[in-house]
Design a protein around this motif. Structure first.
Motif, PDB file in Angstrom:
ATOM      1  N   ARG A   4      -8.621 -52.548  18.698  1.00 33.61           N
ATOM      2  CA  ARG A   4      -8.317 -52.893  17.294  1.00 33.61           C
ATOM      3  C   ARG A   4      -9.339 -53.885  16.738  1.00 33.61           C
ATOM      4  NH1 ARG A   4      -3.149 -51.966  15.090  1.00 33.61           N
ATOM      5  NH2 ARG A   4      -2.171 -50.275  16.220  1.00 33.61           N
ATOM      6  N   LEU A   8     -11.750 -53.200  13.556  1.00 33.50           N
ATOM      7  CA  LEU A   8     -11.824 -54.161  12.443  1.00 33.50           C
ATOM      8  C   LEU A   8     -13.277 -54.618  12.219  1.00 33.50           C
ATOM      9  CD1 LEU A   8      -9.736 -55.326  10.514  1.00 33.50           C
ATOM     10  CD2 LEU A   8      -9.635 -57.354  11.946  1.00 33.50           C
ATOM     11  N   VAL A  15     -18.504 -52.806   5.380  1.00 32.62           N
ATOM     12  CA  VAL A  15     -18.417 -53.491   4.080  1.00 32.62           C
ATOM     13  C   VAL A  15     -19.651 -54.361   3.870  1.00 32.62           C
ATOM     14  CG1 VAL A  15     -17.131 -55.207   2.736  1.00 32.62           C
ATOM     15  CG2 VAL A  15     -15.906 -53.412   3.938  1.00 32.62           C
TER      16      VAL A  15
ATOM     17  N   ALA B  22      -5.322 -57.871   8.318  1.00 32.37           N
ATOM     18  CA  ALA B  22      -6.245 -57.830   9.460  1.00 32.37           C
ATOM     19  C   ALA B  22      -5.579 -58.435  10.696  1.00 32.37           C
ATOM     20  CB  ALA B  22      -7.537 -58.569   9.122  1.00 32.37           C
ATOM     21  N   PHE B  25      -3.066 -56.053  12.006  1.00 28.36           N
ATOM     22  CA  PHE B  25      -3.706 -54.909  12.683  1.00 28.36           C
ATOM     23  C   PHE B  25      -4.139 -55.300  14.094  1.00 28.36           C
ATOM     24  CE2 PHE B  25      -7.618 -52.440  13.602  1.00 28.36           C
ATOM     25  CZ  PHE B  25      -7.049 -51.176  13.625  1.00 28.36           C
ATOM     26  N   VAL B  26      -4.770 -56.469  14.220  1.00 23.07           N
ATOM     27  CA  VAL B  26      -5.261 -56.910  15.536  1.00 23.07           C
ATOM     28  C   VAL B  26      -4.082 -57.146  16.484  1.00 23.07           C
ATOM     29  CG1 VAL B  26      -6.431 -58.798  16.749  1.00 23.07           C
ATOM     30  CG2 VAL B  26      -7.423 -57.866  14.662  1.00 23.07           C
ATOM     31  N   LEU B  27      -3.012 -57.763  15.970  1.00 19.53           N
ATOM     32  CA  LEU B  27      -1.860 -58.069  16.833  1.00 19.53           C
ATOM     33  C   LEU B  27      -0.898 -56.880  16.960  1.00 19.53           C
ATOM     34  CD1 LEU B  27      -1.058 -61.658  15.461  1.00 19.53           C
ATOM     35  CD2 LEU B  27      -2.317 -61.070  17.542  1.00 19.53           C
ATOM     36  N   ASP B  28      -1.168 -55.819  16.183  1.00 12.48           N
ATOM     37  CA  ASP B  28      -0.325 -54.618  16.162  1.00 12.48           C
ATOM     38  C   ASP B  28       1.135 -54.943  15.814  1.00 12.48           C
ATOM     39  OD1 ASP B  28       0.380 -52.010  16.288  1.00 12.48           O
ATOM     40  OD2 ASP B  28       0.320 -51.827  18.468  1.00 12.48           O
ATOM     41  N   TRP B 104      -1.247 -47.945   9.423  1.00 12.21           N
ATOM     42  CA  TRP B 104      -2.418 -48.803   9.622  1.00 12.21           C
ATOM     43  C   TRP B 104      -3.643 -48.279   8.854  1.00 12.21           C
ATOM     44  CZ3 TRP B 104      -1.493 -53.416  10.339  1.00 12.21           C
ATOM     45  CH2 TRP B 104      -0.521 -53.872  11.226  1.00 12.21           C
ATOM     46  N   LEU B 108      -5.705 -50.569   6.391  1.00 14.13           N
ATOM     47  CA  LEU B 108      -7.158 -50.757   6.522  1.00 14.13           C
ATOM     48  C   LEU B 108      -7.902 -50.353   5.249  1.00 14.13           C
ATOM     49  CD1 LEU B 108      -8.056 -49.793  10.202  1.00 14.13           C
ATOM     50  CD2 LEU B 108      -7.962 -52.049   9.158  1.00 14.13           C
ATOM     51  N   THR B 112     -10.370 -52.793   3.324  1.00 10.10           N
ATOM     52  CA  THR B 112     -11.758 -52.413   3.021  1.00 10.10           C
ATOM     53  C   THR B 112     -12.067 -52.622   1.536  1.00 10.10           C
ATOM     54  OG1 THR B 112     -11.593 -50.742   4.749  1.00 10.10           O
ATOM     55  CG2 THR B 112     -13.449 -50.540   3.236  1.00 10.10           C
ATOM     56  N   LEU B 115     -12.087 -56.298   0.631  1.00  5.71           N
ATOM     57  CA  LEU B 115     -13.307 -56.946   1.154  1.00  5.71           C
ATOM     58  C   LEU B 115     -14.514 -56.630   0.272  1.00  5.71           C
ATOM     59  CD1 LEU B 115     -13.445 -56.613   5.056  1.00  5.71           C
ATOM     60  CD2 LEU B 115     -13.802 -58.675   3.719  1.00  5.71           C
TER      61      LEU B 115
END
Lengths: 136, 137
Positions: A4, A8, A15, B22, B25-28, B104, B108, B112, B115
């Motif tokens: 993950r 990311l 970007v 974010a 997402f990383v930690l689910d 997810w 994301l 995106t 960002l």
């Protein structure tokens, strides 16, 4: 979790690449010498790009450019539609209206603003290419 | 008609949504998608219940962030926020239905586009809004 984080990071890198591309494209106009001749050489000014149906151009950009001209009577402002300037729009990567092009006294485009910008921002950009008459 | 629009508040809101999604997402942890949707929804419907705006006011009071008020029509930015909210609602619905990958993916996509807006100033939602306005006319 590692997978993950990598996904990311890929998103962030993509970007960043896009941001770099947008900046490069905007600077390319000045660096590669895109020139326009909508007003005489020796004059600095702004070429505003619009469409016939652009509400934001009428409601916001036009008053901002009027305020700019009220503050600096030495600059030129010219309005052009996308249909009148298809080559320029393509060359500078203009994707939205209003857009404004800041031109120096040699006819070179030094700044491309995509979207509405107020008179303060334009004033700053113009002061780089030409100081106001009382400061010159 | 003149409008006043604070770009700094918008930017802090976008950064908040990016960080929340974010991190989730990383930690689910899919609850972060719900929270991201809440952040966007609250900013649209009831700004006084939007935690990112509390954070923004706190940062301004501490002098850590400066307001950046422009004469600008907020309509395209609000449309962009609605678009982001819509995508996150799809994410929430997918999560409830057990479609984790879709949830997810939606999150994301919002990360995106937010960002891109924060780093380049290019607002994809505003672009869509302008195109729709052209089509309508």
């Amino acid at each position: 979790m590692i997978t993950r984080i990598i996904i990311l990071l890929i998103v962030v890198l993509a970007v960043a690449a896009f941001a770099w591309y947008m900046r490069w494209r905007s600077q390319k106009a000045g660096a590669q010498g895109v020139t326009i001749n909508h007003f005489p050489l020796g004059k600095v000014g702004v070429v505003a790009i619009t469409t016939d149906d652009c509400v934001q151009c009428e409601r916001l950009q036009k008053p901002a450019l009027k305020r700019l001209q009220a503050q600096r009577g030495d600059i030129e402002v010219v309005w052009r539609t996308v249909d009148q300037e298809p080559e320029l729009v393509k060359e500078l990567g203009i994707m939205t209206v209003p857009s404004t092009l800041v031109r120096d006294a040699h006819g070179k485009v030094v700044k491309v603003n995509l979207g509405y910008v107020d008179d303060c921002v334009l004033m700053q950009q113009l002061s780089i290419v030409s100081a106001p008459p009382h400061c010159a | 008609m003149t409008y006043q629009f604070d770009r700094s508040a918008l930017r802090i809101g976008q950064i908040s949504v990016i960080v929340v999604l974010a991190l989730g997402f990383v930690l689910d942890i899919e609850a972060f998608i719900y929270f991201g949707a809440y952040l966007l929804g609250a900013a649209l419907v009831a700004p006084r219940y939007a935690p990112q705006l509390w954070a923004y006011r706190f940062l301004v009071r501490q002098g850590l962030v400066r307001t950046e008020i422009h004469d600008e029509d907020p309509t395209p930015h609000r449309f962009a926020q609605k678009m982001g909210f819509g995508v996150l609602v799809i994410g929430v619905a997918s999560s409830v239905l057990g479609l984790s990958a879709v949830a997810w993916g939606a999150a994301l996509m919002v990360v995106t586009l937010a960002l891109i807006n924060v780093t380049t100033g290019f607002c994809a939602g505003c672009f869509v809004h302008a195109q729709l306005a052209r089509l309508r006319s």
